[in-house]
Design a protein around this motif. Structure first.
Motif, PDB file in Angstrom:
ATOM      1  N   UNK A  71       0.793  -1.129  -0.021  1.00  0.00           N
ATOM      2  CA  UNK A  71      -0.041  -0.017   0.026  1.00  0.00           C
ATOM      3  C   UNK A  71       0.869   1.441  -0.089  1.00  0.00           C
ATOM      4  N   UNK A  72       1.871   1.210   0.997  1.00  0.00           N
ATOM      5  CA  UNK A  72       2.857   2.459   0.876  1.00  0.00           C
ATOM      6  C   UNK A  72       3.585   2.805  -0.369  1.00  0.00           C
ATOM      7  N   UNK A  73       4.221   1.345  -0.696  1.00  0.00           N
ATOM      8  CA  UNK A  73       5.110   1.602  -1.945  1.00  0.00           C
ATOM      9  C   UNK A  73       4.320   1.993  -3.185  1.00  0.00           C
ATOM     10  N   UNK A  81      -3.850   2.320  -9.884  1.00  0.00           N
ATOM     11  CA  UNK A  81      -4.589   1.460 -10.281  1.00  0.00           C
ATOM     12  C   UNK A  81      -4.347   0.144  -9.245  1.00  0.00           C
ATOM     13  N   UNK A  82      -2.941  -0.104  -9.013  1.00  0.00           N
ATOM     14  CA  UNK A  82      -2.692  -1.214  -8.054  1.00  0.00           C
ATOM     15  C   UNK A  82      -2.712  -0.619  -6.743  1.00  0.00           C
ATOM     16  N   UNK A  87      -5.823  -1.604  -1.627  1.00  0.00           N
ATOM     17  CA  UNK A  87      -6.903  -0.991  -0.689  1.00  0.00           C
ATOM     18  C   UNK A  87      -8.119  -1.885  -0.553  1.00  0.00           C
ATOM     19  N   UNK A  88      -8.474  -2.163  -1.752  1.00  0.00           N
ATOM     20  CA  UNK A  88      -9.922  -3.108  -1.739  1.00  0.00           C
ATOM     21  C   UNK A  88      -9.340  -4.478  -1.037  1.00  0.00           C
ATOM     22  N   UNK A  92     -11.194  -5.685   2.510  1.00  0.00           N
ATOM     23  CA  UNK A  92     -11.794  -7.126   2.562  1.00  0.00           C
ATOM     24  C   UNK A  92     -11.528  -7.968   3.788  1.00  0.00           C
ATOM     25  N   UNK A  93     -10.190  -7.771   3.810  1.00  0.00           N
ATOM     26  CA  UNK A  93      -9.652  -8.507   4.952  1.00  0.00           C
ATOM     27  C   UNK A  93     -10.062  -7.822   6.493  1.00  0.00           C
ATOM     28  N   UNK A  94     -10.218  -6.383   6.339  1.00  0.00           N
ATOM     29  CA  UNK A  94     -10.721  -5.789   7.400  1.00  0.00           C
ATOM     30  C   UNK A  94     -12.069  -5.975   7.846  1.00  0.00           C
ATOM     31  N   UNK A  95     -12.882  -6.184   6.834  1.00  0.00           N
ATOM     32  CA  UNK A  95     -14.385  -6.709   6.929  1.00  0.00           C
ATOM     33  C   UNK A  95     -14.596  -7.905   7.554  1.00  0.00           C
ATOM     34  N   UNK A  96     -13.640  -9.016   7.357  1.00  0.00           N
ATOM     35  CA  UNK A  96     -13.649 -10.299   7.888  1.00  0.00           C
ATOM     36  C   UNK A  96     -12.796 -10.163   9.487  1.00  0.00           C
TER      37      UNK A  96
END
Length: 124
Positions: A71-73, A81-82, A87-88, A92-96
């Motif tokens: 995310x940082x790099x 785009x990447x 982020x997405x 998703x991992x956060x939602x889990x």
């Protein structure tokens, strides 16, 4: 911090990268990829740092620490785009419920809109 002036850190990073290329990926600790990415970041060689993180993610998809570093790099390199894809995936991992409090906070820093307000002009 300049304490090891005789150490050629770019050469060290290059040699370690060469060792990674000829080693069996199954035998390389994720910590090696992370450490090399941190070293490359210190050297401000962000494309190389991202390559190490991508190497780790190729063998350990969903590695949260690697995704946070990616995310940082991707942000530093302007790979929008990447960056959005990462982020997405993290959202998703956060939602889990898989992100800890610090990871959640860091993700929020990268997803908050930039404040567009202009500071008041100084009195003349």
């Amino acid at each position: 911090d300049g304490g090891c002036a005789a150490t050629d850190f770019p050469l060290l990073a290059d040699r370690l990268t060469e060792l990674l290329k000829v080693s069996d990926p199954r035998l390389i600790s994720p910590t090696i990829y992370i450490g090399l990415a941190i070293l490359e970041n210190h050297l401000q060689r962000y494309p190389q740092a991202l390559n190490h993180i991508n190497g780790l993610l190729a063998r350990s998809p969903g590695n949260i620490r690697a995704l946070m570093m990616k995310l940082y790099f991707t942000s530093v390199l302007g790979q929008d785009v990447e960056h959005q894809r990462v982020v997405e995936e993290l959202q998703q991992l956060q939602a889990q419920g898989l992100l800890n409090r610090q990871e959640h906070y860091n993700l929020e820093l990268f997803t908050q809109p930039v404040n567009q307000s202009v500071a008041p002009a100084a009195a003349e």
